[in-house]
Design an enzyme around this catalytic site. Structure first.
Site, PDB file in Angstrom:
ATOM      1  N   HIS A 121       0.825  -1.212   0.000  1.00  0.00           N
ATOM      2  CA  HIS A 121       0.000   0.000   0.000  1.00  0.00           C
ATOM      3  C   HIS A 121       0.855   1.257   0.000  1.00  0.00           C
ATOM      4  O   HIS A 121       0.488   2.272  -0.565  1.00  0.00           O
ATOM      5  CB  HIS A 121      -0.972  -0.004   1.191  1.00  0.00           C
ATOM      6  CG  HIS A 121      -0.303   0.303   2.467  1.00  0.00           C
ATOM      7  ND1 HIS A 121       0.136  -0.662   3.323  1.00  0.00           N
ATOM      8  CD2 HIS A 121       0.076   1.482   3.009  1.00  0.00           C
ATOM      9  CE1 HIS A 121       0.730  -0.088   4.337  1.00  0.00           C
ATOM     10  NE2 HIS A 121       0.715   1.199   4.172  1.00  0.00           N
TER      11      HIS A 121
ATOM     12  N   ASP B  23      -3.041  -8.336  -6.123  1.00  0.00           N
ATOM     13  CA  ASP B  23      -3.334  -9.533  -5.338  1.00  0.00           C
ATOM     14  C   ASP B  23      -3.292 -10.785  -6.197  1.00  0.00           C
ATOM     15  O   ASP B  23      -2.917 -11.850  -5.715  1.00  0.00           O
ATOM     16  CB  ASP B  23      -4.696  -9.394  -4.647  1.00  0.00           C
ATOM     17  CG  ASP B  23      -4.565  -8.592  -3.367  1.00  0.00           C
ATOM     18  OD1 ASP B  23      -3.643  -8.892  -2.580  1.00  0.00           O
ATOM     19  OD2 ASP B  23      -5.355  -7.655  -3.153  1.00  0.00           O
TER      20      ASP B  23
ATOM     21  N   CYS C  71      -7.242  -3.006 -12.784  1.00  0.00           N
ATOM     22  CA  CYS C  71      -6.998  -1.848 -11.919  1.00  0.00           C
ATOM     23  C   CYS C  71      -5.810  -2.071 -10.999  1.00  0.00           C
ATOM     24  O   CYS C  71      -5.531  -1.262 -10.130  1.00  0.00           O
ATOM     25  CB  CYS C  71      -8.254  -1.501 -11.118  1.00  0.00           C
ATOM     26  SG  CYS C  71      -8.809  -2.832 -10.053  1.00  0.00           S
TER      27      CYS C  71
END
Ligand code: PEP
Ligand code: MG
Length: 591
Positions: A201, A467, A514
């Protein structure tokens, strides 16, 4: 900026996660984790200086504790804690702790951190043998105070990111989403961390805020000191601590070149995003906080392809109310109108923890009660957000997207909660878009493999490659030690993406990407060839990707994909693409 010629030049290589060059002063942040003391053998001539360093750290700790004590004395509720501070102050004056540490520095010729650590170990072993709970508890106070001295020895600061008052290069072991969400461009020129990978992140946030950053440096918190001059090259992952004047000059020139490159890209802003043979691709923006909307619009985003709403839940102890959700999404819908905004429901867990929600300790958080799993278990929290999304959908083109879907059951259960929310709003007479489009993220291999069935349940899908790579290649996306395995060109990854894109195209369902792959021109080329038509990314990448799309034909991209799907290794795929399209996708400013 003047370099300190007396200090040793240190060159480090990490993972460049956000492009750009910065030259500035280091600001070491204490993020609560005390580094293990490192060992360093001293020359005889350095011993006095080391003892002075130790004494300074003791004095700094003394001053800090007195400041805390003063604050507690002024606050009625703090008075009961003063005795703890007094006990800590007494430990700081403890002759044994001080004298023994100085003795170890002198006799064993080791650095202060190591000497203090050695003395602490002896004290702890002594306390461990005591059969008295109270006294054993007191050993924690000693540990606590020694940690404070250790932090001061490294010169790290205790202030949170939001309190940084001068433009700095923030250096920390790790930064939480709460830290990064408070970063103000201008004050945080760049940041460097010991841990992290390309899709953690912190890396994503750096790109969104357009702050050059390097992660996975492993030991930058030990190598840099507060106030050191540092050069950061976020493109190559190079960090130079205490550079010479001539090196600073070289990087200044590169900085100018980079700025020119950024400006030149604006030429593409109002040009349509289509290939040379006329295939139209939609470039959307990824966002975490409302402050990013302007920049995304400025760079020509055709909507929001991913709003990571978990950032609404950060930096607070409670949960956002329905009204807060409505306000945030309504503002977004109005700003983007007539373009769409895809709002992803809460994706908590993994490397994103949230103050208002206690997730408990999980052994494998990335495989735990994350995202949609958490929401389906905590339906009230989920429904509050869904009601907010629905209510805002009356003000613009809003779509809803569920993260971390692993199978059809989850999609149906999530849709059922959405239906309940719709029925409630209807009964209350509140307006919303009855036909709101529903999408899911494909980021778990199980969902990718059954993509042909998933697409029957939804209006659109979006591939979350961050992911998807983590789960298909079994690499923890925040672990710097396995970052080398992050290979978007891995044949397995390419095959999975192809499977998903084919299934969606066959069913006539919109398929986007995305994850971070969408924003890298070399990967965008492949996604184009696989038939993906929506790419969502950070602001800066939009124009780079548009430049690429406008310079290739769809037919050529498809041909490339046909070949690479039969290539056995990531390196060979990369080599093939580079040979096919020399200079096309590489950063121009670097040549
Ligand atoms: C992804 O996993 O690719 C994604 C876009 O979601 P996040 O990075 O927020 O997990
Ligand atoms: Mg994800």
């Amino acid at each position: 900026m003047m370099a300190d010629s007396k200090k040793q030049v240190i060159l480090m290589k990490g993972i460049g996660v956000s492009s750009g060059i910065v030259i500035g002063k280091a600001y070491l942040m204490d993020t609560g984790v005390v580094e293990p003391a490192h060992y360093c053998h001293l020359d005889a001539s350095d011993i006095d200086r080391e003892i002075e360093r130790f004494e300074k750290a003791l004095n700094d700790s003394w001053d800090q504790l007195n400041r805390i004590k003063k604050k507690l004395e002024e606050d009625r509720r703090g008075k009961e804690h003063i005795s703890i501070i007094d006990a800590h102050l007494m430990i700081l004056k403890d002759n044994m702790l001080i004298n023994d540490t100085v003795k170890v520095i002198k006799e064993e010729r080791v650095n202060a951190e190591w000497a203090l650590h050695t003395v602490l170990k002896g004290v702890m072993e002594y306390f461990d043998k005591i059969d008295d709970e109270y006294l054993r508890e007191r050993s924690k106070d000693i540990e606590h105070i020694v940690n404070r001295v250790l932090v001061n020895l490294t010169g790290r600061k205790h202030e949170p990111v939001a309190e940084i008052k001068t433009p700095s290069i923030v250096i920390a072991r790790d930064l939480t989403p709460a830290d990064t969400a408070q970063m103000v461009k201008g004050m945080v020129l760049s940041f460097l961390t010991d841990v992290g990978g390309k899709t953690s992140h912190i890396a994503i946030m750096a790109r969104s805020l357009e702050i050059p950053a390097v992660v996975g440096l492993e030991s930058v918190t030990r190598k840099a000191e507060n106030g050191d001059t540092v050069i950061v090259d976020g493109t190559t992952g190079t960090v130079i601590i205490n550079p010479s004047e001539s090196v600073i000059d070289v990087y200044r020139k590169r900085q100018e070149k980079y700025a020119d490159y950024g400006k030149a890209l604006f030429h593409y802003k109002d040009l349509p995003c289509e290939t040379t043979d006329g295939r139209r691709i939609h470039l959307m923006g990824n966002m975490e906080i409302a402050e990013e909307i302007d920049s995304l619009i400025e760079h020509g985003a055709e909507g929001i392809g991913l709003y990571r709403t978990e950032y609404l839940y950060l930096n607070r102890k409670d949960l956002p109310t329905e009204e807060e959700h409505v306000r945030a999404y309504r503002q977004l819908a109005k700003r983007m109108s007539p373009n769409p905004a895809i709002i992803r429901t809460l994706d908590i867990g993994g490397d994103k923890s949230i103050g208002g929600i206690d997730m408990g300790k999980e052994i494998n958080p990335a495989l735990g009660l994350r995202a949609i799993r958490y929401c389906l278990k905590n339906v009230e929290i989920f429904k509050t957000q869904l009601r907010g999304i629905l209510r805002a959908s009356a003000s613009g083109k809003i779509k809803v997207m569920f993260p971390m879907i692993s199978g059809i059951e989850e999609i149906r259960r999530a849709k059922a909660v959405l239906e309940e929310a719709k029925a409630e709003l209807k009964a209350e007479g509140r307006p919303f878009d009855q036909g709101i489009e529903i999408g899911v993220m494909i980021e778990i291999p199980s969902a990718a493999i059954i993509a042909d069935m998933v697409v029957k349940e939804v209006d659109f899908i979006s591939i979350g490659t961050n992911d998807l790579l983590q789960y298909s290649l079994a690499i923890d996306r925040v672990n710097e030690h396995v970052a080398y395995l992050y290979e978007p060109f891995h044949p397995a990854v390419l095959r999975i993406i192809k499977t998903v894109a084919d299934a969606a195209n066959k069913a006539g369902v919109s398929v986007g990407v995305c994850g971070e792959m969408a924003g890298e021109p070399e990967y965008a080329l492949i996604l184009l060839g696989f038939g993906v038509q929506v790419l969502s990314m950070n602001a800066f990448s939009i124009l780079r990707v548009k430049r690429l799309i406008r310079s290739v034909s769809y037919a050529e991209a498809k041909k490339i994909c046909k070949t690479i799907i039969g290539i056995a290794t990531a390196k060979e795929v990369e080599h093939y693409i580079t040979s096919k399209l020399p200079g096309l996708y590489k950063e121009e400013f670097w040549s």
